[in-house]
Design an enzyme around this catalytic site. Structure first.
Site, PDB file in Angstrom:
ATOM      1  N   GLU A  58     -23.216 -42.574 -27.617  1.00 22.32           N
ATOM      2  CA  GLU A  58     -23.439 -41.112 -27.663  1.00 22.32           C
ATOM      3  C   GLU A  58     -22.155 -40.394 -28.111  1.00 22.32           C
ATOM      4  O   GLU A  58     -22.195 -39.487 -28.933  1.00 22.32           O
ATOM      5  CB  GLU A  58     -23.882 -40.622 -26.275  1.00 22.32           C
TER       6      GLU A  58
ATOM      7  N   GLU B 244     -12.946 -43.174 -28.272  1.00 20.37           N
ATOM      8  CA  GLU B 244     -13.976 -42.713 -27.349  1.00 20.37           C
ATOM      9  C   GLU B 244     -14.330 -43.759 -26.294  1.00 20.37           C
ATOM     10  O   GLU B 244     -14.692 -43.425 -25.186  1.00 20.37           O
ATOM     11  CB  GLU B 244     -15.247 -42.321 -28.118  1.00 20.37           C
TER      12      GLU B 244
END
Ligand SMILES: [Zn+2]
Length: 1023
Positions: A105, A184
């Protein structure tokens, strides 16, 4: 009780989407008339219409279609609402705890092909970049247990199409570069690459986000419970222990397998024509082939017999060390595809758990078995099978067995006595009022209510059919014994899972040790520290370079809306002002669906200073203690039967033209059907004038509950506490906000809870009641339809006349001192910290306010996000300007590196002065600001800016023009004046892990709820 959105990015589940609605305007018929919509069997732009349905009670019509080539599933909800919503979601069942859906995501949003094709290099983070090229009022992404959703909402049509393009490209064609994965997801790198022997540690945005989550004991309890009841679902967010097992290749494979149109569900909502969406969607989808669908509906464990599980958890230094167990009993309920039964079970759950008068609250919490319900308590319908849990936190070890027995005992007694018809009626009444209440975010509510069901085999059209479901329930209920039979079948006769988390003093230490060992093992894998360091430092520097380059890259491949699309005139909502007796009354007449909204502010003239910090407790107590004539249970039943809710809160407002002038007091509000206004005001009068402020035992339960709530809020939003505390040194209003809602409150309540002294508080509450329940300092606002005005006038008059008038002369009440240090540190047992630094600026009507607001946007998007989140590894960080409060500040959220963050904050002003701001930068900042300024508001909020803060439409219009007209030179000037020249005048507050940078310059405030360690009584609130 409905389980709330307590976990990371998990949506609040179970709520029927808060299905609120708007009154149909003239175009309703055309827009939602099924005849005007595509018909079943129609083929349009590569899609085939499967079915259509009208839902008149929600003023909407829904159409379901399938994309012919790929099989993508699509629902469009047509409604006369310009706040259009889009969402694309994918079923993403995880097969391990590496957090692959969550990391995906994040990385999906880092860059996509479209931009690469056009400009030869990718735009980094198009999602964040779009935040300031859009007028959207909502943009986000959510990883849920078994699906991932990317929604946005905007009232601007051009913007809608722009964002839809970016969302489709970002999800279906992300670049998933190694650098994105490392930034991330996770990596090992030096804490500070500029230092030669800086320690190596695990880094990565998701890694730190989840580490932060895991230090929150409520979250930990919730997630460990999920692990045991739903082992097949795994942890979609990622367990920090397991995140480093994930490789880039696995991430890419997970994307290939799950993020394809065949596995997608697309949702649109609003007044934009479906044909337009279809052709745009088809353009994006038609390049794909049909692929695998993840249609696996995961099941919870099977309970062939009752099971008991105990796991270790952290010791909470903020609460009584002898009462730290969390325990719950859970039942595996129905197939959620049966929407009528799910609805009925929701009524049953609400009956058992909602409110102070509910049987389980009375049977467990009033009996002092725990301070509050456990984090998993409630009925959860977000998966294929419903799960109902009842439990407590802050339980003593010796009470564990009693809690379990007591739960069964209460259920048995509800069953034997039978469900009280009036209470069931009250719950239904509340649900129906919620439906009439018009909110500005109806489309998002529909999306959030529909999505979990849609991904879990529930017919989405069933989930939308409100009236059908309610009438089927009423039919079954009317036969008698229905809820009793459900209670017996699913709970009394069924096996249970008892899940307990037990405090383990070495828990925190073992986490740290585990992480250190894991780090050492990872480093060993790459050849040991001396061999690996060079490469890791190089990797870190390369990542920094990529991030640096990305800041200056050409974004012209990204679509944007323009400032010239923003209307210069604001939309005005006329108000009428009158008086009843001596009391000012503000009227706002608008179509409200037959509801009246009432608000009253009491400025508590002459309130002695020492009472001020007890005001929040007063607002809780009047809705908790009951009166000598009526128990709280009876009052609550009346509130549910007659109103949509009554609320009380504190009120603090800064004068629009002078930061030294503050208004403080209490605000009361409620809404109900027009015909019930007299009853609602009578209820409000009763709790204001008759509350029994001698109920020690009830107050004790209330205080213990608030104290344990604070522990959770500190973990969840420590940055807000840091901001509030820092700002308190700058203006009287900010000081009042701190005293009534900041660390001062945390300390006050924690100490009362720890020391178990309540009589003093009751005495203070009785005194406050004399000020709160009188006409002095009162003003009222009513929002209703024109037809209800005269009846409401009579009811409000009766209410006002029922309150006494005090004859005491008005005198100035001097503000309390807040001689607090400018560098405050609150040690908390978390592995990450929350930071804020604030300076004082100007009141609302000052011309520099607009430029300061732009400056906060620019610093957030062009500097702080990059420095604090991307490079620093914090979950969030930015600048803010409180336009009405005159405070400019910085904050960081779940921050592993406070010392570095503080340096960034210190130099941010200088950075802004030296930066060559472009017109494009300013354009983007204006768009971001207007996302908030022009976000649609609910009818109940209209006129509230004037009522609460005295800010007129004319002032707002002036501010609007100033915002639109801010120039590049203004930005540099205000950065120089308010940040650079005020260096040294900042107030700083940090909450979090105590590290070596906390030297003598810092004032350290330990917090403890443990009686043996509590702060001496006379030192309680002197911060
Ligand atoms: Zn996240």
């Amino acid at each position: 009780m409905l389980r709330g959105g307590l976990s990371f990015a998990r949506l609040a589940v179970g709520k029927r989407g808060g299905l609120h609605c708007r009154i149909p305007k003239r175009s309703y018929a055309a827009l939602t008339d099924l005849k005007q919509l595509p018909q079943p069997g129609d083929k349009l732009h590569g899609f085939t219409v499967q079915r259509a349905k009208s839902v008149p009670e929600l003023q909407l019509a829904a159409v379901q279609l399938q994309h012919d080539k790929t099989g993508a599933d699509y629902i469009h909800v047509a409604r006369d609402d310009k706040n259009n919503v889009f969402a694309i979601g994918f079923k993403t069942n995880p097969n391990d705890d590496t957090g692959v859906p969550h990391i995906l995501e994040h990385t999906t949003l880092c860059g996509s092909e479209k931009c690469e094709l056009i400009v030869l290099y990718p735009v980094r983070d198009p999602f964040f970049k779009m935040l300031n090229r859009s007028l959207s009022n909502f943009m986000n992404a959510f990883t849920s247990g078994d699906h991932t959703t990317y929604p946005f909402a905007t009232t601007n049509r051009v913007d809608f199409n722009n964002l839809m393009d970016v969302y489709m490209d970002a999800t279906l064609k992300p670049l998933l570069l190694e650098s994105d994965f490392k930034q991330e997801g996770w990596r090992i790198g030096p804490e500070n690459p500029a230092e030669a022997d800086s320690p190596l540690l695990f880094k990565g945005v998701v890694y730190n986000e989840m580490k932060g989550q895991m230090s929150d004991s409520s979250y930990l309890y919730y997630i460990r419970f999920q692990d045991h009841i739903f082992p097949d679902l795994h942890n979609s967010g990622g367990d920090p222990h397991k995140i480093p097992d994930l490789t880039l290749e696995q991430l890419r494979k997970f994307h290939r397998d799950h993020y394809n149109p065949s596995n997608a569900k697309i949702f649109t909502y609003g007044d934009a024509p479906i044909e337009e969406h279809l052709s745009r969607l088809n353009d994006k989808l038609s390049g794909f082939e049909r692929a695998n669908v993840d249609s696996d509906l995961r099941e919870p464990i099977t309970l062939n017999e009752s099971k008991t599980i105990t796991v270790p958890g952290p010791v909470d230094p903020l609460t009584d060390k002898n009462a730290q167990h969390k325990t719950s009993v859970s039942w595996i309920m129905n197939e959620t595809a049966d929407t009528v039964e799910s609805f009925s079970l929701r009524i049953m759950s609400s009956y058992l758990l909602d409110g102070y008068g509910s049987p389980l609250y009375q049977g467990l919490i009033d009996e002092k078995l725990g301070s509050d319900f456990s984090p998993n308590t409630g009925y959860d319908t977000s998966s294929k099978k419903g799960i109902l849990s009842v439990g407590l936190q802050n339980v003593r070890k010796e009470d564990l067995k009693t809690v379990q027995e007591k739960i069964h005992e209460v259920l048995q007694s509800v069953h034997d006595k039978g469900f009280d018809g009036k209470k069931v009626e009250g719950i239904l009444h509340q649900l129906e009022l919620a439906l009439k209440h018009k909110t500005a975010t109806f489309g998002m509510s529909v999306m959030q209510g529909l999505t979990p069901a849609w991904f879990n085999g529930v017919d989405p059209f069933d989930a939308l059919s409100w009236e059908e479901t309610v009438s089927k329930f009423k039919e079954l209920y009317a036969k008698g014994g229905y809820l009793e039979s459900l209670l017996k079948k699913y709970m009394l006769d069924a096996n249970t899972l008892t899940f307990t988390m037990e405090p383990e003093p070495s828990y925190g230490k073992s986490l740290t040790n585990e992480e250190a060992a894991r780090l050492a093992a990872e480093i060993e894998k790459v050849g040991g520290e001396s061999a690996a360091r060079g490469g890791l430092v190089e990797q870190e520097l390369k990542l920094l370079e990529i991030q640096e380059n990305a800041r200056n890259q050409d974004l012209s491949c990204l679509p944007t809306v323009k400032v010239e699309d923003i209307p210069r005139e604001m939309e005005k909502k006329p108000l009428q002002h009158g008086k009843i007796g001596n009391i000012p009354v503000q009227w706002r007449t608008a179509p409200t669906n037959g509801l009246t909204y009432f608000r009253a502010v009491n400025t508590l003239e002459d309130l002695p200073e020492e009472l001020r910090m007890y005001l929040p407790l007063f607002t809780d107590a009047i809705l908790r203690l009951g009166t000598p004539k009526k128990t709280m249970e009876e009052l609550e039943d009346m509130i549910k039967l007659k109103t949509g809710g009554i609320k009380a809160g504190t009120h603090v407002s800064t004068n629009h033209s002078n930061l030294e002038i503050t208004e403080e007091g209490l605000v009361f509000s409620g809404y109900c059907l027009d015909k019930n206004v007299p009853d609602m005001l009578e209820l409000l009068r009763t709790i204001l004038l008759e509350t029994n402020f001698y109920a020690v035992s009830k107050l004790r339960t209330l205080i213990q509950g608030i104290a344990s709530g604070f522990v959770n809020s500190l973990a969840e939003s420590g940055h807000n506490f840091a901001r509030t505390f820092a700002a308190a040194h700058l203006t009287p209003a900010a000081r009042a906000t701190e005293v009534m809602g900041g660390m001062t409150q945390v300390r006050l309540i924690s100490n009362m809870a720890a020391n178990e002294v309540y009589n003093e508080a009751l005495d203070k509450l009785r005194k406050i009641a004399e000020f709160a329940a009188r006409q002095n300092g009162l003003r009222v606002a009513v929002t209703c339809g024109t037809e209800a005005v005269s009846d409401n006038e009579a009811a409000v008059q009766k209410f006002i006349e029922s309150l006494p008038i005090a004859q005491t002369p008005t005198r100035d009440s001097p503000l309390f001192d807040f001689e607090a240090p400018t560098k405050a540190f609150f040690p908390l047992p978390y592995q990450v910290s929350y930071t804020s630094s604030c300076v004082k600026t100007v009141p609302y009507t000052h011309k520099d306010g607009a430029a300061l607001q732009m400056l906060s946007q620019l610093l957030t998007h062009k500097h702080l996000h990059h420095e604090i989140r991307e490079k620093g590894g914090a979950y969030g960080g930015g600048a803010f300007h409180r336009g009405a409060g005159g405070i400019f500040g910085f904050y960081s959220y779940r921050d592993p590196n406070v010392a570095n963050t503080l340096k960034i904050m210190e130099t941010a002003g200088q950075w802004a002065v030296q930066k060559r701001w472009s017109e494009r930068d300013l354009e983007e900042a204006k768009l971001s600001v207007f996302q908030g300024v022009d976000a649609p508001t609910s009818v109940s909020e209209e006129g509230m800016v004037y009522f609460l803060d005295g800010i007129t439409d004319e002032m707002r219009q002036t501010r609007r023009e100033q915002l639109l007209d801010v120039a590049v030179d203004d930005i540099r000037r205000v950065a120089q004046t308010y940040l650079v020249e005020q260096a040294g005048k900042e107030a700083i507050a940090v909450l979090g892990e105590n590290k070596d940078w906390v030297d003598e310059a810092w004032n350290v405030f330990p917090l403890s709820l443990d009686p043996s360690q509590s702060v001496p009584a006379d030192d309680r609130v002197v911060l």
